[in-house]
Write a protein that holds these residues in place. Structure first.
Motif, PDB file in Angstrom:
ATOM      1  N   LYS B 103      41.489  46.940  37.593  1.00  0.00           N
ATOM      2  CA  LYS B 103      40.676  46.104  36.704  1.00  0.00           C
ATOM      3  C   LYS B 103      41.568  45.447  35.645  1.00  0.00           C
ATOM      4  O   LYS B 103      42.487  46.073  35.135  1.00  0.00           O
ATOM      5  N   PRO B 104      41.282  44.205  35.298  1.00  0.00           N
ATOM      6  CA  PRO B 104      42.046  43.561  34.236  1.00  0.00           C
ATOM      7  C   PRO B 104      41.638  44.125  32.871  1.00  0.00           C
ATOM      8  O   PRO B 104      40.501  44.545  32.688  1.00  0.00           O
ATOM      9  N   ASP B 105      42.589  44.151  31.915  1.00  0.00           N
ATOM     10  CA  ASP B 105      42.225  44.642  30.576  1.00  0.00           C
ATOM     11  C   ASP B 105      41.590  43.501  29.771  1.00  0.00           C
ATOM     12  O   ASP B 105      41.528  42.361  30.227  1.00  0.00           O
ATOM     13  N   GLU B 106      41.134  43.843  28.548  1.00  0.00           N
ATOM     14  CA  GLU B 106      40.419  42.847  27.746  1.00  0.00           C
ATOM     15  C   GLU B 106      41.299  41.659  27.396  1.00  0.00           C
ATOM     16  O   GLU B 106      40.824  40.523  27.326  1.00  0.00           O
ATOM     17  N   LEU B 109      41.362  39.201  30.266  1.00  0.00           N
ATOM     18  CA  LEU B 109      40.098  38.471  30.304  1.00  0.00           C
ATOM     19  C   LEU B 109      40.052  37.458  29.172  1.00  0.00           C
ATOM     20  O   LEU B 109      39.672  36.297  29.357  1.00  0.00           O
ATOM     21  N   GLY B 110      40.501  37.914  27.990  1.00  0.00           N
ATOM     22  CA  GLY B 110      40.456  37.064  26.813  1.00  0.00           C
ATOM     23  C   GLY B 110      41.329  35.834  26.959  1.00  0.00           C
ATOM     24  O   GLY B 110      40.977  34.748  26.494  1.00  0.00           O
ATOM     25  N   GLN B 111      42.462  35.982  27.639  1.00  0.00           N
ATOM     26  CA  GLN B 111      43.365  34.848  27.810  1.00  0.00           C
ATOM     27  C   GLN B 111      42.683  33.701  28.568  1.00  0.00           C
ATOM     28  O   GLN B 111      43.040  32.540  28.406  1.00  0.00           O
ATOM     29  N   LEU B 112      41.701  34.057  29.424  1.00  0.00           N
ATOM     30  CA  LEU B 112      40.973  33.015  30.161  1.00  0.00           C
ATOM     31  C   LEU B 112      39.614  32.713  29.518  1.00  0.00           C
ATOM     32  O   LEU B 112      38.742  32.127  30.147  1.00  0.00           O
ATOM     33  N   GLY B 113      39.451  33.178  28.274  1.00  0.00           N
ATOM     34  CA  GLY B 113      38.224  32.875  27.563  1.00  0.00           C
ATOM     35  C   GLY B 113      37.023  33.651  28.045  1.00  0.00           C
ATOM     36  O   GLY B 113      35.883  33.217  27.899  1.00  0.00           O
ATOM     37  N   GLY B 116      35.070  40.836  27.112  1.00  0.00           N
ATOM     38  CA  GLY B 116      35.483  42.108  27.688  1.00  0.00           C
ATOM     39  C   GLY B 116      34.469  42.703  28.662  1.00  0.00           C
ATOM     40  O   GLY B 116      34.835  43.482  29.541  1.00  0.00           O
ATOM     41  N   ASP B 117      33.169  42.334  28.527  1.00  0.00           N
ATOM     42  CA  ASP B 117      32.167  42.927  29.416  1.00  0.00           C
ATOM     43  C   ASP B 117      31.921  42.062  30.663  1.00  0.00           C
ATOM     44  O   ASP B 117      30.962  42.293  31.407  1.00  0.00           O
ATOM     45  N   ALA B 118      32.811  41.094  30.903  1.00  0.00           N
ATOM     46  CA  ALA B 118      32.615  40.184  32.047  1.00  0.00           C
ATOM     47  C   ALA B 118      32.570  40.939  33.374  1.00  0.00           C
ATOM     48  O   ALA B 118      31.924  40.493  34.327  1.00  0.00           O
ATOM     49  N   LEU B 119      33.231  42.105  33.429  1.00  0.00           N
ATOM     50  CA  LEU B 119      33.265  42.851  34.695  1.00  0.00           C
ATOM     51  C   LEU B 119      31.897  43.433  35.044  1.00  0.00           C
ATOM     52  O   LEU B 119      31.633  43.779  36.191  1.00  0.00           O
ATOM     53  N   ASP B 120      31.013  43.563  34.034  1.00  0.00           N
ATOM     54  CA  ASP B 120      29.674  44.108  34.295  1.00  0.00           C
ATOM     55  C   ASP B 120      28.679  43.015  34.685  1.00  0.00           C
ATOM     56  O   ASP B 120      27.536  43.313  35.009  1.00  0.00           O
ATOM     57  N   TRP B 121      29.092  41.768  34.631  1.00  0.00           N
ATOM     58  CA  TRP B 121      28.178  40.668  34.936  1.00  0.00           C
ATOM     59  C   TRP B 121      27.708  40.697  36.383  1.00  0.00           C
ATOM     60  O   TRP B 121      28.399  41.211  37.267  1.00  0.00           O
ATOM     61  N   GLN B 122      26.532  40.094  36.593  1.00  0.00           N
ATOM     62  CA  GLN B 122      26.026  39.900  37.948  1.00  0.00           C
ATOM     63  C   GLN B 122      26.657  38.634  38.534  1.00  0.00           C
ATOM     64  O   GLN B 122      26.668  37.587  37.875  1.00  0.00           O
ATOM     65  N   VAL B 123      27.157  38.736  39.742  1.00  0.00           N
ATOM     66  CA  VAL B 123      27.809  37.587  40.368  1.00  0.00           C
ATOM     67  C   VAL B 123      26.843  36.404  40.496  1.00  0.00           C
ATOM     68  O   VAL B 123      27.217  35.251  40.276  1.00  0.00           O
ATOM     69  N   GLN B 132      35.625  30.543  39.149  1.00  0.00           N
ATOM     70  CA  GLN B 132      36.995  30.113  39.402  1.00  0.00           C
ATOM     71  C   GLN B 132      37.992  30.943  38.573  1.00  0.00           C
ATOM     72  O   GLN B 132      39.017  31.394  39.088  1.00  0.00           O
ATOM     73  N   ARG B 133      37.659  31.173  37.301  1.00  0.00           N
ATOM     74  CA  ARG B 133      38.584  31.937  36.462  1.00  0.00           C
ATOM     75  C   ARG B 133      38.647  33.405  36.880  1.00  0.00           C
ATOM     76  O   ARG B 133      39.722  34.000  36.936  1.00  0.00           O
ATOM     77  N   LEU B 134      37.469  33.988  37.214  1.00  0.00           N
ATOM     78  CA  LEU B 134      37.472  35.393  37.656  1.00  0.00           C
ATOM     79  C   LEU B 134      38.168  35.531  39.011  1.00  0.00           C
ATOM     80  O   LEU B 134      38.828  36.537  39.273  1.00  0.00           O
TER      81      LEU B 134
END
Lengths: 267, 210
Positions: B103-106, B109-113, B116-123, B132-134
């Motif tokens: 998993k990427p760290d915060e 994730l932050g570098q691409l705007g 930190g909770d983006a990994l919990d999002w629903q696709v 595209q960024r993920l």
């Protein structure tokens, strides 16, 4: 077999009266089903009368060659049915080969095993036992395989982007297609699981009903039916597994690429 | 932010690579450099990138740092030459489940705007730009030495594009090699040291970017 009641052709015609009433209702209510009903019932009558004559002849001949030829003809028709029931098929000979091959392998293996170790007629290939058994096993395996392959081909085609995304991350072809192969296996297994669960409660199986009608003791008929259901379940499972595995193998190659070019376009 | 790369300095060599829709093409990209592929839609940019990643039947020799593609199992090869297709694919419900190599760290994730909770999002609820960024981040976690990017900022706004370019610049500085397709002349000028144009499946030899 002492209580067996023979039917006259007149009895059969009398039974068709209700179907004729349906046809009349369809005409009256403008359902436009009467033509299809008529064609289907004529087809049924012709096919069954023919098979009755042919089986009578095959049973009398008691020749292993003729029995095997009869089984081969049944297998060819079933393989063609698997092919016809798929919306997207593998190209070329594989369209028939993967499903038909899996069905014949599973069907023959299970039928021969049942004839030689459980039913044990004399001779073991006796057409009176071999052909009906092979037919029941083949018919159910055919249904399972055509559902499984249809699901596999449609799903893999739809999920192309998701499969290739996994391949791009270093997944093997088996890993990337596993969720979709699992879905295909599930739909192939579903009819036989449903049939086993419902049998005896919702429906009395046709074969058992037939034996009871011809005077066999219900307990004996149940034993026969259990044997046949186990054989059908085993053959269907093996056949679906082989066919879906063969489908995944054919839809990918040794460099772990997704080969949708080996799938026919739909019309 | 990303751990040091095992094959940090990667030279990509392509010789006589061909496939249906693409005439034989040869080129090499130095370690730490980016080659841009330009050309009209349907010219063969994506076909070339897919062929390098070995996703379609193709002929020709490709190697990374002298390691021949044919000598490496295909799944391992695709981890060395990571492809980010124009359309990212998703096979599970949540974003996090797609990060199979860690998993990427915060900070990443932050570098691409991304929060930190983006990994919990629903696709299902991701926008095209977030996908595209993920997708890029997911591919970088595999630690490929060569990055094959098919229009990596096509559906991004100006700010996100700049963040992605910044990240790619970091990867170049770390010794990665990049081949990317682009429609954006200014992006090509900012990132690439050479540019190769493709038209109707025929690639011109790469030219240096002034």
């Amino acid at each position: 077999m002492s209580q067996y009641i023979a039917l006259s052709y007149w009895d059969v015609v009398l039974a068709a009266v209700f179907l004729a009433i349906n046809g009349g209702l369809s005409l009256w209510l403008d359902l436009r089903l009467e033509k299809q009903l008529l064609i289907a019932s004529v087809r049924m009558v012709v096919q069954l009368l023919l098979i009755g004559i042919i089986l009578k002849w095959v049973f009398a001949a008691t020749s292993p060659t003729i029995t095997a030829a009869m089984a081969a003809i049944m297998a060819v028709f079933a393989a063609r049915e698997i092919w016809a029931r798929q919306e997207r098929r593998l190209t070329g000979v594989w369209g028939y080969g993967v499903g038909g091959g899996a069905m014949v392998f599973a069907g023959v293996l299970v039928t021969v095993l049942a004839l030689t170790t459980q039913v044990q007629p004399d001779p073991w290939w006796s057409p009176r036992y071999a052909l009906p058994l092979f037919g029941m096993i083949l018919g159910n395996t055919m249904t399972g395989i055509s559902l499984g392959l249809d699901t596999l081909n449609a799903t893999v085609h739809r999920e192309r982007v998701a499969i290739e995304a996994q391949l791009c991350l270093g997944a093997t072809k088996w890993q990337s297609m596993a969720p979709f192969a699992r879905r295909a296996l599930r739909s192939g297994f579903m009819p036989i699981i449903n049939a086993m669960a419902a049998t005896g409660v919702v429906s009395l199986p046709g074969m058992m009903t037939g034996q009871i009608l011809s005077g066999v003791d219900p307990e004996e008929a149940v034993k026969y039916q259990l044997l046949v259901m186990f054989l059908i379940g085993g053959a269907t499972g093996l056949g679906v597994l082989l066919a879906v595995g063969g489908g995944v193998w054919r839809l990918s190659d040794e460099r772990h690429r997704l080969r949708l070019d080996r799938l026919q376009q739909t019309r | 932010m990303f751990r040091p790369f095992l094959l940090a300095c990667a030279m990509l060599t392509v010789s006589n690579l061909t496939r249906p829709g693409l005439q034989p093409v040869s080129f090499a990209v130095e370690a730490g450099k980016a080659l841009a592929i330009v050309g009209p839609s349907g010219a063969g940019k994506s076909l070339l990138l897919r062929a390098i990643a070995d996703l379609d039947p193709n002929d020709g020799d490709v190697s990374i740092d002298g390691i021949e593609r044919r000598s490496v199992p295909a799944p391992r090869w695709r981890q060395m030459a990571g492809l980010l297709p124009a359309e990212t694919g998703w096979w599970a419900d949540t974003v996090g489940a797609h990060f199979t190599s860690g998993k990427p760290d915060e900070a990443s994730l932050g570098q691409l705007g991304l929060p930190g909770d983006a990994l919990d999002w629903q696709v299902a609820r991701l926008s095209t730009g977030e996908r595209q960024r993920l997708g890029l981040l997911r591919m970088l976690m595999v630690q490929p030495s060569v990055l094959l990017l098919d229009e990596p900022t096509a559906s991004l706004d100006e700010q996100s594009s700049a963040q992605v370019e910044q990240l790619l610049g970091d990867r170049l500085a770390a010794g990665n090699t990049i081949v990317f397709a682009s429609h954006d002349e200014r992006q090509v000028a900012r990132l690439a040291y050479a540019v190769m144009s493709i038209r109707d499946g025929v690639a011109e030899p790469p030219e240096a970017v002034p």
